[in-house]
Motif scaffolding. Structure first.
Motif, PDB file in Angstrom:
ATOM      1  N   THR A 173     -57.595  72.717 119.297  1.00 25.92           N
ATOM      2  CA  THR A 173     -57.848  72.302 120.678  1.00 25.92           C
ATOM      3  C   THR A 173     -57.698  73.457 121.657  1.00 25.92           C
ATOM      4  N   GLN A 174     -56.590  74.184 121.555  1.00 19.50           N
ATOM      5  CA  GLN A 174     -56.298  75.206 122.555  1.00 19.50           C
ATOM      6  C   GLN A 174     -57.173  76.449 122.402  1.00 19.50           C
ATOM      7  N   VAL A 175     -57.478  76.832 121.170  1.00 23.69           N
ATOM      8  CA  VAL A 175     -58.264  78.047 120.949  1.00 23.69           C
ATOM      9  C   VAL A 175     -59.756  77.737 120.834  1.00 23.69           C
ATOM     10  N   TYR A 176     -60.098  76.671 120.092  1.00 28.41           N
ATOM     11  CA  TYR A 176     -61.498  76.425 119.762  1.00 28.41           C
ATOM     12  C   TYR A 176     -62.110  75.244 120.492  1.00 28.41           C
ATOM     13  N   LYS A 177     -61.374  74.667 121.453  1.00 24.52           N
ATOM     14  CA  LYS A 177     -61.914  73.575 122.281  1.00 24.52           C
ATOM     15  C   LYS A 177     -62.505  72.469 121.414  1.00 24.52           C
ATOM     16  N   ASP A 178     -61.887  72.259 120.262  1.00 20.85           N
ATOM     17  CA  ASP A 178     -62.264  71.209 119.312  1.00 20.85           C
ATOM     18  C   ASP A 178     -63.654  71.405 118.705  1.00 20.85           C
ATOM     19  N   THR A 179     -64.166  72.641 118.759  1.00 19.61           N
ATOM     20  CA  THR A 179     -65.370  72.942 117.974  1.00 19.61           C
ATOM     21  C   THR A 179     -65.005  73.158 116.504  1.00 19.61           C
ATOM     22  N   PHE A 180     -63.711  73.365 116.225  1.00 15.30           N
ATOM     23  CA  PHE A 180     -63.162  73.331 114.880  1.00 15.30           C
ATOM     24  C   PHE A 180     -62.191  72.163 114.794  1.00 15.30           C
ATOM     25  N   THR A 181     -61.946  71.691 113.588  1.00 13.34           N
ATOM     26  CA  THR A 181     -60.989  70.612 113.372  1.00 13.34           C
ATOM     27  C   THR A 181     -59.972  71.057 112.327  1.00 13.34           C
ATOM     28  N   PRO A 182     -58.782  70.426 112.320  1.00 16.33           N
ATOM     29  CA  PRO A 182     -57.759  70.812 111.341  1.00 16.33           C
ATOM     30  C   PRO A 182     -58.245  70.635 109.905  1.00 16.33           C
ATOM     31  N   ALA A 183     -57.875  71.580 109.049  1.00 17.54           N
ATOM     32  CA  ALA A 183     -58.204  71.515 107.622  1.00 17.54           C
ATOM     33  C   ALA A 183     -56.903  71.345 106.840  1.00 17.54           C
ATOM     34  N   TYR A 184     -56.813  70.267 106.072  1.00 21.83           N
ATOM     35  CA  TYR A 184     -55.620  69.993 105.276  1.00 21.83           C
ATOM     36  C   TYR A 184     -55.892  70.142 103.782  1.00 21.83           C
ATOM     37  N   SER A 185     -56.959  70.850 103.472  1.00 25.21           N
ATOM     38  CA  SER A 185     -57.293  71.199 102.088  1.00 25.21           C
ATOM     39  C   SER A 185     -58.265  72.360 102.148  1.00 25.21           C
ATOM     40  N   MET A 186     -58.394  73.085 101.039  1.00 26.70           N
ATOM     41  CA  MET A 186     -59.440  74.099 100.956  1.00 26.70           C
ATOM     42  C   MET A 186     -60.815  73.451 100.840  1.00 26.70           C
ATOM     43  N   VAL A 187     -60.860  72.168 100.483  1.00 22.53           N
ATOM     44  CA  VAL A 187     -62.114  71.413 100.447  1.00 22.53           C
ATOM     45  C   VAL A 187     -62.234  70.646 101.758  1.00 22.53           C
ATOM     46  N   PRO A 188     -63.189  70.997 102.623  1.00 25.77           N
ATOM     47  CA  PRO A 188     -63.249  70.362 103.940  1.00 25.77           C
ATOM     48  C   PRO A 188     -63.590  68.875 103.857  1.00 25.77           C
ATOM     49  N   ASP A 189     -63.141  68.151 104.847  1.00 24.54           N
ATOM     50  CA  ASP A 189     -63.454  66.744 104.970  1.00 24.54           C
ATOM     51  C   ASP A 189     -64.978  66.563 104.983  1.00 24.54           C
ATOM     52  N   GLY A 190     -65.451  65.573 104.245  1.00 22.52           N
ATOM     53  CA  GLY A 190     -66.889  65.322 104.152  1.00 22.52           C
ATOM     54  C   GLY A 190     -67.467  65.718 102.820  1.00 22.52           C
ATOM     55  N   GLN A 191     -66.823  66.670 102.142  1.00 21.64           N
ATOM     56  CA  GLN A 191     -67.256  67.032 100.796  1.00 21.64           C
ATOM     57  C   GLN A 191     -66.765  65.970  99.804  1.00 21.64           C
ATOM     58  N   THR A 192     -67.598  65.653  98.828  1.00 20.04           N
ATOM     59  CA  THR A 192     -67.203  64.681  97.818  1.00 20.04           C
ATOM     60  C   THR A 192     -65.933  65.151  97.110  1.00 20.04           C
ATOM     61  N   GLY A 193     -64.937  64.272  97.070  1.00 17.74           N
ATOM     62  CA  GLY A 193     -63.683  64.599  96.402  1.00 17.74           C
ATOM     63  C   GLY A 193     -62.643  65.215  97.298  1.00 17.74           C
ATOM     64  N   ALA A 194     -62.936  65.427  98.581  1.00 14.91           N
ATOM     65  CA  ALA A 194     -61.974  66.060  99.492  1.00 14.91           C
ATOM     66  C   ALA A 194     -60.768  65.152  99.723  1.00 14.91           C
ATOM     67  N   THR A 195     -59.594  65.761  99.784  1.00 11.63           N
ATOM     68  CA  THR A 195     -58.369  65.049 100.114  1.00 11.63           C
ATOM     69  C   THR A 195     -57.691  65.751 101.292  1.00 11.63           C
ATOM     70  N   GLU A 196     -56.529  65.268 101.687  1.00 11.13           N
ATOM     71  CA  GLU A 196     -55.714  65.937 102.709  1.00 11.13           C
ATOM     72  C   GLU A 196     -54.369  66.299 102.096  1.00 11.13           C
ATOM     73  N   ALA A 197     -54.424  67.043 101.003  1.00 14.31           N
ATOM     74  CA  ALA A 197     -53.230  67.332 100.209  1.00 14.31           C
ATOM     75  C   ALA A 197     -52.166  68.072 101.004  1.00 14.31           C
ATOM     76  N   PHE A 198     -52.561  68.971 101.904  1.00 16.83           N
ATOM     77  CA  PHE A 198     -51.574  69.723 102.679  1.00 16.83           C
ATOM     78  C   PHE A 198     -50.893  68.828 103.720  1.00 16.83           C
ATOM     79  N   LYS A 199     -51.599  67.865 104.267  1.00 14.33           N
ATOM     80  CA  LYS A 199     -50.966  66.913 105.181  1.00 14.33           C
ATOM     81  C   LYS A 199     -49.962  66.056 104.418  1.00 14.33           C
ATOM     82  N   ASP A 200     -50.347  65.640 103.216  1.00  8.05           N
ATOM     83  CA  ASP A 200     -49.438  64.825 102.404  1.00  8.05           C
ATOM     84  C   ASP A 200     -48.158  65.596 102.055  1.00  8.05           C
ATOM     85  N   ALA A 201     -48.321  66.897 101.784  1.00 11.19           N
ATOM     86  CA  ALA A 201     -47.170  67.690 101.345  1.00 11.19           C
ATOM     87  C   ALA A 201     -46.314  68.212 102.491  1.00 11.19           C
ATOM     88  N   TYR A 202     -46.950  68.546 103.631  1.00 12.83           N
ATOM     89  CA  TYR A 202     -46.226  69.259 104.697  1.00 12.83           C
ATOM     90  C   TYR A 202     -46.340  68.604 106.068  1.00 12.83           C
TER      91      TYR A 202
END
Length: 543
Positions: free
Chosen positions: A320-349
């Motif tokens: 939000t502060q740097v990219y004015k929401d043109t980027f979104t948080p990534a909680y995996s190396m596989v971005p949201d929208g790709q088949t099989g993507a999870t939010e493993a880093f959110k789950d862990a941390y």
């Protein structure tokens, strides 16, 4: 894919390059329509190497997309590999993939393009194994040979590799002329232009590296993209995004593609006669840990430090502060929208900083605090907002009272060499997908590597077979997902990979974003080429 160097303003371009620009016209004065009038495209990306063996980055790929043929390619708007130089490709056995060449293909220099050139192209990438090259993409390939002038046979390491057809469309896939490209070293750009070993939709008429490149339609091209809609395209390279913004706003160029700041994009959206076009993304921004040189007296301490950093980052704040929401948080190396993507880093941390949890990781491993982190970023490869992004990372880490951060920056030409030489303990990288599949966000980063055979382009030393960081279990999981034709089973394996990645943290995903291009009124085709394949095709553009 990694992967964006320095450019210059028009006034600094050589006289020869200036002639090239004049030949194409400029901005609204270029005239014409689909009949083939020239276009000028501006970018802050830079070229590492026109030779496919020497580069694995977006700026180089942008040139290679225009001038080389591939066995298979993605048509505009499609994610299905389609014959390009090949007439057909298919599995002959579970471990042999065979391509039949189209007859009568030639390079722009008049040399024939045969199966022998194809086998040569893939073999030299592996043999040269340039640290800035795409050899890591060919880990699935055991061997390749031309069985006759029109047949190429790939022998694969694992049966039924579901990703290999798409590998042929990546930075490892351009076909070069074996009569003009050396087998054991990268050909420099000027020599590549002079050799004219191009068979793609365009050839290069004039070239001044990272200043100006003039592309001319290749009348002999027979491939996926079809006849170019524009006969001449000039790529103009900029050192600073503010100069790129000024030229597109003044309509002195026709298209701006990578990378303007979020503030600049918002401003241009309000400008008459300018169109901001957004397409499918998949770009990933992440922190890489050199597992050999990062802080920590043992693998256990190093892991605790990585986990503590993962618990101290506020991705949403950066987005939000740097990219004015043109980027979104990534909680995996596989971005949201790709088949099989999870939010493993959110789950862990979690999705917000947790200093208590971070301290627990460090205390349990016996790590003294504050931990001194030498953090390196690049100011010209991933956009000028990288400075703000990494200033935010530094601020967040130090707010935990567990870290002190020495933040440094280096321009890409040097940066790309130094991170490959173990110069940076913790450093910024970004990823532009080679093909639209979850595996492309995993295998290039996590596959095992031996420096004598194939290198991991991030040089993280994760799954380095000659180190303490080899991971046979991850290798087994990767092999399983690549060869599993059952969708549900494959997705489960992809989830397990992401969970294991979050537990080991060799990389710390931060943000993911869309593709953006800006065109003046009358420019057509931007929406067509901003697709999930992440290939910016000049053939789609017209005015």
């Amino acid at each position: 894919m990694t992967i964006f160097r320095r450019g210059t303003a028009l006034a600094a371009v050589s006289a020869v390059a200036g002639v090239a620009l004049a030949a194409c016209g400029a901005g609204n004065n270029s005239g014409g329509s689909d009949s083939g009038a020239g276009l000028i495209v501006g970018t802050t990306d830079k070229v590492v190497s026109i030779d496919p063996a020497g580069s694995y980055d977006n700026g180089s790929l942008n040139v290679q997309t225009q001038v080389y043929q591939y066995l298979l390619n993605f048509p505009a708007g499609s994610t299905d590999p389609t014959p390009d130089a090949a007439s057909a490709c298919d599995f002959d056995t579970p471990t042999t993939y065979v391509c039949t060449m189209k007859p009568g293909l030639t390079f722009a220099n008049g040399n024939e393009l045969t199966a022998s050139d194809v086998a040569f192209s893939f073999n030299r990438i592996v043999a040269i194994n340039d640290p800035s090259g795409p050899s890591s993409l060919l880990g699935a390939m055991k061997s390749v040979e031309a069985t006759d002038d029109s047949t190429v046979t790939f022998t694969l390491n694992a049966p039924n590799d579901q990703t290999f057809p798409q590998i042929l469309v990546t930075s490892a896939g351009p076909i070069v002329d074996e009569e003009t490209y050396p087998a054991d070293k990268v050909l420099d750009d000027d020599a590549a232009v002079k050799a004219a070993g191009f068979s793609g939709p365009y050839t290069i008429a004039k070239y001044s590296k990272n200043q100006l490149a003039e592309f001319k339609a290749n009348p002999d091209y027979q491939g996926t993209y079809g006849k170019p809609k524009t006969a001449s395209v000039t790529m103009k390279y900029y050192a600073k995004p503010e100069n790129l913004k000024l030229d597109i706003k003044n309509k002195d160029i026709d298209v701006a593609y990578r990378s303007l700041t979020p503030t600049d994009i918002a401003d241009l959206e309000k400008t008459d006669g300018i169109n901001v076009v957004t397409g499918d993304g998949g770009e990933l921004r992440y922190i890489t840990f050199n597992l050999e040189t990062m802080p920590g007296d043992s693998p256990e301490q190093k892991l605790a430090i990585r986990k503590a950093m993962a618990s101290s980052i506020d991705r949403a704040d950066i987005a939000t502060q740097v990219y004015k929401d043109t980027f979104t948080p990534a909680y995996s190396m596989v971005p949201d929208g790709q088949t099989g993507a999870t939010e493993a880093f959110k789950d862990a941390y979690g999705d917000a900083p947790d200093a208590t949890k971070a301290k627990q990781f460090l205390d349990e491993a016996g790590v003294s605090t504050p931990v001194d982190i030498k953090l390196q970023y690049n100011p010209d490869h991933y956009g000028s907002s990288s400075g703000e992004e990494y200033a935010a990372v530094k601020r967040q880490l130090e707010a935990s009272k567990l870290f002190t951060v020495d933040l440094q920056s280096t321009e890409w030409v040097t940066y790309s060499e130094e991170y490959n030489a173990d110069a940076y303990p913790v450093f910024q990288l970004g990823w532009f997908p080679d093909f639209p599949d979850a595996d492309n966000y995993l295998s290039p980063f996590l596959s095992p590597y031996d420096k004598e055979k194939s290198g991991n382009f991030t040089n993280s030393h994760y799954n380095d077979l000659d180190s303490d960081f080899a991971d046979p279990e991850m290798t087994k999981l990767l092999e399983s997902e690549r060869t599993d034709a059952d969708k549900a089973s494959r997705e489960a394996t992809l989830g397990a990979i992401q969970e294991r990645l979050a537990d080991q943290v060799p990389y710390l995903p931060l943000l993911t974003g869309s593709q953006v291009a800006i065109g003046v009124d009358g420019v057509k085709g931007l929406d067509e080429t901003l697709d999930p394949s992440f290939k910016f095709r000049f053939t789609s553009l017209s005015k």
